[in-house]
Each structure stands twice: as C-alpha cells, then as structure tokens.
Design a protein around this motif. Structure first.
Motif, PDB file in Angstrom:
ATOM      1  N   GLY A 349       0.775  -1.235   0.000  1.00  0.00           N
ATOM      2  CA  GLY A 349       0.000   0.000   0.000  1.00  0.00           C
ATOM      3  C   GLY A 349       0.808   1.288   0.000  1.00  0.00           C
ATOM      4  O   GLY A 349       0.257   2.366   0.170  1.00  0.00           O
ATOM      5  N   GLU A 350       2.123   1.198  -0.163  1.00  0.00           N
ATOM      6  CA  GLU A 350       2.898   2.434  -0.145  1.00  0.00           C
ATOM      7  C   GLU A 350       4.084   2.376  -1.104  1.00  0.00           C
ATOM      8  O   GLU A 350       4.753   1.354  -1.211  1.00  0.00           O
ATOM      9  CB  GLU A 350       3.400   2.687   1.288  1.00  0.00           C
ATOM     10  N   CYS A 351       4.321   3.494  -1.798  1.00  0.00           N
ATOM     11  CA  CYS A 351       5.479   3.558  -2.675  1.00  0.00           C
ATOM     12  C   CYS A 351       6.715   3.749  -1.809  1.00  0.00           C
ATOM     13  O   CYS A 351       6.757   4.624  -0.951  1.00  0.00           O
ATOM     14  CB  CYS A 351       5.327   4.696  -3.668  1.00  0.00           C
ATOM     15  N   ARG A 352       7.714   2.892  -2.019  1.00  0.00           N
ATOM     16  CA  ARG A 352       8.870   2.826  -1.127  1.00  0.00           C
ATOM     17  C   ARG A 352      10.026   3.707  -1.599  1.00  0.00           C
ATOM     18  O   ARG A 352      10.249   3.863  -2.794  1.00  0.00           O
ATOM     19  CB  ARG A 352       9.340   1.365  -1.021  1.00  0.00           C
ATOM     20  N   ASP A 353      10.770   4.219  -0.614  1.00  0.00           N
ATOM     21  CA  ASP A 353      11.932   5.067  -0.925  1.00  0.00           C
ATOM     22  C   ASP A 353      12.898   4.355  -1.864  1.00  0.00           C
ATOM     23  O   ASP A 353      13.493   4.970  -2.755  1.00  0.00           O
ATOM     24  CB  ASP A 353      12.673   5.441   0.369  1.00  0.00           C
ATOM     25  N   ILE A 354      13.042   3.066  -1.652  1.00  0.00           N
ATOM     26  CA  ILE A 354      13.995   2.271  -2.427  1.00  0.00           C
ATOM     27  C   ILE A 354      13.690   2.342  -3.936  1.00  0.00           C
ATOM     28  O   ILE A 354      14.585   2.232  -4.772  1.00  0.00           O
ATOM     29  CB  ILE A 354      13.984   0.808  -1.882  1.00  0.00           C
ATOM     30  N   GLY A 355      12.417   2.579  -4.263  1.00  0.00           N
ATOM     31  CA  GLY A 355      12.011   2.698  -5.667  1.00  0.00           C
ATOM     32  C   GLY A 355      12.695   3.853  -6.386  1.00  0.00           C
ATOM     33  O   GLY A 355      12.800   3.871  -7.616  1.00  0.00           O
ATOM     34  N   MET A 356      13.172   4.835  -5.618  1.00  0.00           N
ATOM     35  CA  MET A 356      13.831   5.991  -6.234  1.00  0.00           C
ATOM     36  C   MET A 356      15.188   5.631  -6.842  1.00  0.00           C
ATOM     37  O   MET A 356      15.755   6.403  -7.613  1.00  0.00           O
ATOM     38  CB  MET A 356      14.006   7.122  -5.210  1.00  0.00           C
ATOM     39  N   LEU A 357      15.714   4.464  -6.460  1.00  0.00           N
ATOM     40  CA  LEU A 357      17.020   4.055  -6.995  1.00  0.00           C
ATOM     41  C   LEU A 357      16.893   3.338  -8.346  1.00  0.00           C
ATOM     42  O   LEU A 357      17.878   3.195  -9.077  1.00  0.00           O
ATOM     43  CB  LEU A 357      17.734   3.131  -5.998  1.00  0.00           C
ATOM     44  N   VAL A 358      15.668   2.901  -8.646  1.00  0.00           N
ATOM     45  CA  VAL A 358      15.463   2.127  -9.874  1.00  0.00           C
ATOM     46  C   VAL A 358      15.696   3.012 -11.105  1.00  0.00           C
ATOM     47  O   VAL A 358      15.270   4.175 -11.123  1.00  0.00           O
ATOM     48  CB  VAL A 358      14.030   1.536  -9.886  1.00  0.00           C
ATOM     49  N   ASP A 359      16.373   2.451 -12.077  1.00  0.00           N
ATOM     50  CA  ASP A 359      16.547   3.155 -13.365  1.00  0.00           C
ATOM     51  C   ASP A 359      17.522   4.325 -13.331  1.00  0.00           C
ATOM     52  O   ASP A 359      17.612   5.070 -14.293  1.00  0.00           O
ATOM     53  CB  ASP A 359      15.200   3.708 -13.867  1.00  0.00           C
ATOM     54  N   LEU A 360      18.231   4.491 -12.223  1.00  0.00           N
ATOM     55  CA  LEU A 360      19.186   5.604 -12.172  1.00  0.00           C
ATOM     56  C   LEU A 360      20.329   5.372 -13.168  1.00  0.00           C
ATOM     57  O   LEU A 360      20.899   6.328 -13.699  1.00  0.00           O
ATOM     58  CB  LEU A 360      19.754   5.777 -10.753  1.00  0.00           C
ATOM     59  N   ASP A 361      20.619   4.093 -13.438  1.00  0.00           N
ATOM     60  CA  ASP A 361      21.672   3.769 -14.410  1.00  0.00           C
ATOM     61  C   ASP A 361      21.400   4.444 -15.746  1.00  0.00           C
ATOM     62  O   ASP A 361      22.286   5.031 -16.358  1.00  0.00           O
ATOM     63  CB  ASP A 361      21.742   2.250 -14.627  1.00  0.00           C
ATOM     64  N   LYS A 362      20.144   4.345 -16.147  1.00  0.00           N
ATOM     65  CA  LYS A 362      19.749   4.902 -17.444  1.00  0.00           C
ATOM     66  C   LYS A 362      19.971   6.429 -17.431  1.00  0.00           C
ATOM     67  O   LYS A 362      20.533   6.995 -18.364  1.00  0.00           O
ATOM     68  CB  LYS A 362      18.265   4.580 -17.674  1.00  0.00           C
ATOM     69  N   TYR A 363      19.563   7.036 -16.328  1.00  0.00           N
ATOM     70  CA  TYR A 363      19.717   8.498 -16.216  1.00  0.00           C
ATOM     71  C   TYR A 363      21.194   8.894 -16.288  1.00  0.00           C
ATOM     72  O   TYR A 363      21.563   9.818 -17.014  1.00  0.00           O
ATOM     73  CB  TYR A 363      19.089   9.003 -14.910  1.00  0.00           C
ATOM     74  N   ILE A 364      22.021   8.173 -15.537  1.00  0.00           N
ATOM     75  CA  ILE A 364      23.452   8.517 -15.474  1.00  0.00           C
ATOM     76  C   ILE A 364      24.094   8.395 -16.860  1.00  0.00           C
ATOM     77  O   ILE A 364      24.850   9.261 -17.289  1.00  0.00           O
ATOM     78  CB  ILE A 364      24.171   7.622 -14.430  1.00  0.00           C
ATOM     79  N   LYS A 365      23.719   7.348 -17.572  1.00  0.00           N
ATOM     80  CA  LYS A 365      24.253   7.116 -18.910  1.00  0.00           C
ATOM     81  C   LYS A 365      23.924   8.290 -19.841  1.00  0.00           C
ATOM     82  O   LYS A 365      24.754   8.723 -20.649  1.00  0.00           O
ATOM     83  CB  LYS A 365      23.660   5.820 -19.465  1.00  0.00           C
ATOM     84  N   GLU A 366      22.714   8.802 -19.695  1.00  0.00           N
ATOM     85  CA  GLU A 366      22.253   9.877 -20.587  1.00  0.00           C
ATOM     86  C   GLU A 366      22.972  11.208 -20.360  1.00  0.00           C
ATOM     87  O   GLU A 366      22.833  12.131 -21.156  1.00  0.00           O
ATOM     88  CB  GLU A 366      20.744  10.097 -20.400  1.00  0.00           C
ATOM     89  N   GLN A 367      23.682  11.328 -19.239  1.00  0.00           N
ATOM     90  CA  GLN A 367      24.299  12.628 -18.930  1.00  0.00           C
ATOM     91  C   GLN A 367      25.651  12.828 -19.611  1.00  0.00           C
ATOM     92  O   GLN A 367      26.332  13.841 -19.397  1.00  0.00           O
ATOM     93  CB  GLN A 367      24.438  12.828 -17.411  1.00  0.00           C
TER      94      GLN A 367
END
Ligand SMILES: [Zn+2]
Length: 537
Positions: A349-367
């Motif tokens: 029932g709750e969106c977890r803080d840990i979810g914020m780490l998902v897909d960061l690889d993709k973001y970092i690559k794009e920079q």
C-alpha cells in the motif's frame, strides 16, 4: 409554530458561541495554564478573569468578522476548525502557528488521511458539527444596518473595557503571563489559529508575481580540464529522523546495522533549520542561515541547485517520495515517486523510498559524462503512521503501534514502529551507497544524508513535530546526518579532518556550501568555512 421560534441578535449568538469555545475547546490552554498558575486562593481571581478575557477577546474577534450574511458561515467555520485544533492540541501537544498552517497547506491528501482517526471524528461531531447545526437553525433578528452597527460598536467597546479592566485588576499575574509564559497563549482556541492564519497570509501574500533573485551567476567549476573522472553525488533528504534513534549516535538499539558496515562518517551534532518539512527543506538548500531565513526569502531567492546549474556542467535530478520539493526543485528536473506510474516498488500500500534508486543507471548514462547531483527526498519516518513506513521484513522491534492514533499506544510501541522505520532508512541509505560503489570506476562518488527535522515520540506528552523552534525539544531539532565518500573522491577531500570534525556542531546551514564545495565550484556565494568537507577548519 412561528411564535415558538426564538430570534437571536447577532451579539447574543456571538457571546454564546465564544462561551462554548472557551468552555469546550480550550482544554490544552487551561491545562497548561494550571500547570503554571495552580488553582489556589492566590490565583483564583486571576484564573476567573483569564476565562473572562478569553471569552471577551473571542467575542471581539468574532464581532469584527461577522455581518448579517457572514455570521452563520463564519461561526460554523470557526467551530469546525476549532474542534479539530482542539483535537490536535490535546492529542499531540502541537501548536497551530503560521508554519504549521503552511505545512498543512502543502500537505497532500495522502498525508492527511494518515491523520484521520475515530477520536478526531468524535471531536468534529460533538464540538463542530452538532453546535453548527444549532447555529444553522437559529433565526437571527434583523435590526437594520444602523441599529446593528451601533450595537456592535457598543459591544466591542464593552469587550475591550472588560479585557482592560481584568488586566488592570490582576496586573501582576498578567505581566508574568505575557512576559514569561509566552507559549501559553499559543494554545488559546480559536484566537491563536485565527491570528496564525492572518500571520501566514501576511508572510505569504505577494503584491505581484514572485520574482526569483538569481544568485551565484558567476559559478564555474574549478580545474575543469585536469580531472579525468566526473563526479556523481547523491543527496538524500531524510524525513523526521531524530539523531538519538540512530545507533550510529549511540542509541542502544541497533537501528543502523547496514550503515555501521559501510565506511561512512556519521555527523553526530547536526541541528535543523526548522521543525517542519515546509520550513527545513527550503532553508537547508538556501544560502541563508537559520537566523536570516524566512519563507519569503526562500521562495524569492535561488538556491544551491540553481548555483550548481549556473555552471552548465552539472546535471541535477530531484526524485521525490515525500510531499514535494517545497519549491527547491522548481527550476531543475523533478520526478514524483509517490505514484506507481514512476515508482516501481509500491508494496503493502505504499510507494517505497527504495524505488527511487530504480533506473538511475539509465539516467546517469544519458548525462554523457557530466557531473551529476541526484537528490532523493524520502518518505522516511513520516508520522504518525510510522508502521506504514517499512515492509514486513523490517519489523524487528515489536510490538508496534499499528494506528495513527498515537495516544492509544504506549510510548514503547510508538518507538518500536518509529525504530523499524529508521531501520528501513538504514537499508535505503546502504543500498544507495552500494549503488554509488558500482560507479567508483568511472566517477568520483559521494552520498550526503541529512534529515529535515526530528520527531517527538510522546516525551512529556509531545508528539510529531512542528513546535515553534525556540520551544521545540531537542528530539525535533537534532537530526540524523552522515556522509559517505567514494574511493576516487577521497583524493579531493581531507579525510582526516573530516573524520576529526565529525562530532562538531553543524547545522543545515552548512549544506549550501558543502554542495558547492563538493563539486569544486567557484562562486562568490560560497563560504569555505561553512563547507563541512573543506580542510579550512
Ligand atoms: Zn518533514
């Protein structure tokens, strides 16, 4: 039938409503007052006069706000809001000041639902809804504008005379009441919340469109060409994490088992800028120190994220699993992680803080090899439903308080739920560090964690947070904070000094300069002495 209907004059209805409010909605005020002025022969006269003053003052305020057409809606609104104010003050010892109102205005429904309880509904029903129905049914005598106006003026003068007379008669008591026991008046209901709304509007209202003053336009990255590796920094903004519940700070329970194993530098004496999210978050990213900061200065001046952006060499991303960035991330890319649309880890029932780490690889690559700052704003230990802030596998301390009605739980059960949520943050921060470690080869990495404010867990009957700073207990202002420096970054930092200074008195005022310093940015707004990582100490 018609003959039986009683007609009330406006003034009579106002006095009766004021009397009702003083008798039924001021439990906190009288309780706090009796603690300081106990019921005895010496204080009796003063205490009676205080009730009279409060009734006269409430009537005076209501008469100013009321007219033939507005009297009923205003009295009903005051009764409804006061019943809820009464509930919050009695249950959690909170103060409804302008900062608290700002916090409420910026709080979304999700957080408000956490606070909805049966006891609250009963307060609302008996002290708000029922008297409102009576007021709705009462017929108001129409005495004509002129007569009504004269009667109101006379009434207002009488109320003021009564207040003046009472204060004069018990001047010694009132002098100490106003001078030495200022916090007492914060629990008067409805006068203080009405005053606070006025105060909130005065501080928030703008004569024109908000103009944001740019700062740090001269920002440039030093020795840009010499460095081979770019920088990757994660800044975690924690939520309601009090320092003394971290085992890193000597708490007897093991609440930081994973961080304990990471090579972190725990900052043990960091204080917050405010006692609420709405106050602390913009303040910690602003160039102003706690003493100079105000809400208006915060929204009309660029913050450290803008300064870093001015270099054109740092990519900034804000992911938010809390309410929002409180205006800090208005000019940088921002993604809401409190919805399953972006957060892929929404469980139980709750969106977890840990979810914020998902897909960061993709973001970092794009920079494309630019420096990167990622800000993660946690749900953390958001109360009162601490038990919702972690998944089952983190329920280490038992039994836990499984209701948002904290007053129904023992202090131990509340602390258990709270500590489990800290344990969850321990896991989140440790995972964030592990994530950064995987980039050590290509980047100079670091993580900074700083909570926005602390939390009261029932000590002296005080719960949650948001008390005016000067009267807030340390539990609300002494915050969890730590730094982790990756291998490559260590070359740029005097690690011995950092380690040596870890128990120094720091505050959220240091964050602005530390973030500028860590990216080696040169700008006039940077103060080396305020940078936690500089060796200039
Ligand atoms: Zn907060």
């Amino acid at each position: 039938m018609e003959n039986k209907i009683k007609y009330f004059t406006q003034t009579k209805l106002i006095v009766l409503t004021a009397l009702f409010l003083v008798l039924f909605d001021n439990y906190s005020f009288f309780k706090n007052t009796l603690n300081i002025y106990p019921l005895n022969v010496e204080n009796l006269g003063f205490l009676i006069s205080l009730s009279i003053v409060l009734t006269a003052l409430t009537s005076f305020v209501l008469i100013l706000l009321s007219s033939k057409y507005t009297i009923k809606p205003i009295l009903i609104l005051v009764l409804i809001v006061s019943s809820l104010t009464n509930y919050f003050m009695n249950s959690y010892n909170v103060v409804i000041d302008d900062d608290m109102i700002r916090n409420m205005m910026q709080t979304d429904m999700h957080e408000s639902l956490d606070l909805l309880t049966i006891k609250q509904a009963l307060y609302l029903l008996f002290l708000g809804v029922f008297p409102s129905i009576v007021i709705y049914k009462i017929k108001i005598e129409d005495r004509g504008l002129k007569k009504e106006l004269i009667s109101k003026v006379i009434f207002a003068i009488l109320a003021l005379a009564l207040i003046g007379g009472s204060i004069f008669t018990f001047s010694k008591h009132y002098t100490s009441f106003f001078r030495e026991h200022k916090p007492l008046r914060y629990s008067t209901n409805p006068t203080y919340w009405i005053y606070s709304i006025g105060n909130y509007i005065a501080k928030t209202a703008n004569s024109g469109p908000i103009v944001v003053k740019p700062i740090g336009l001269d920002a440039k990255i030093k020795d840009d060409l010499n460095t081979t590796k770019r920088k990757l920094v994660i800044m975690v903004v924690g939520e309601a994490a009090r320092a003394d519940h971290f085992s890193l700070n000597g708490y007897e329970r093991e609440t930081n088992p994973l961080l304990q194993k990471q090579n972190i530098i725990n900052l043990s004496n960091v204080t917050s800028c405010g006692t609420s999210t709405a106050e602390s978050v913009p303040c910690m990213f602003s160039m102003y120190n706690r003493g100079d900061y105000s809400y208006k200065k915060g929204i009309t001046t660029q913050n450290v994220l803008d300064v870093l952006s001015h270099t054109n060499k740092i990519s900034i991303l804000w992911r938010d699993n809390n309410s929002d960035s409180k205006g800090v991330a208005l000019r940088v890319p921002y993604v809401d992680y409190k919805t399953s649309k972006s957060n892929t880890i929404c469980i139980e029932g709750e969106c977890r803080d840990i979810g914020m780490l998902v897909d960061l690889d993709k973001y970092i690559k794009e920079q494309n090899g630019k420096d990167i700052l990622i800000v993660l704003h946690q749900m953390g230990n958001h109360g009162p439903a601490y038990y919702k802030r972690y998944t089952k596998d983190f329920e280490k301390f038992k039994p836990v308080c499984k209701t948002n009605q904290l007053e129904h739980c023992t202090q131990k059960e509340i602390a258990n739920a709270y500590d489990n949520a800290i344990l969850y943050t321990d896991n989140f921060l440790s995972k964030s560090i592990d994530f950064l470690k995987s980039y050590n080869k290509d980047y100079k990495t670091a993580l900074i964690y700083m909570a926005d404010h602390g939390e009261s867990l029932g000590e002296d009957g005080v719960y949650l947070h948001g008390l005016p700073y000067f009267m807030a207990p340390q539990a609300q202002t002494h915050i969890g904070a730590l730094i982790w420096i990756g291998e490559g970054m260590k070359e740029d930092i005097n690690m011995n000094k950092l380690e040596k200074n870890k128990d120094k008195d720091y505050s959220q005022d240091n964050l602005f300069h530390t973030l500028i310093g860590i990216f080696d940015v040169k700008t006039k707004v940077y103060d080396k002495k305020m940078d936690i990582l500089s060796d200039d100490k």
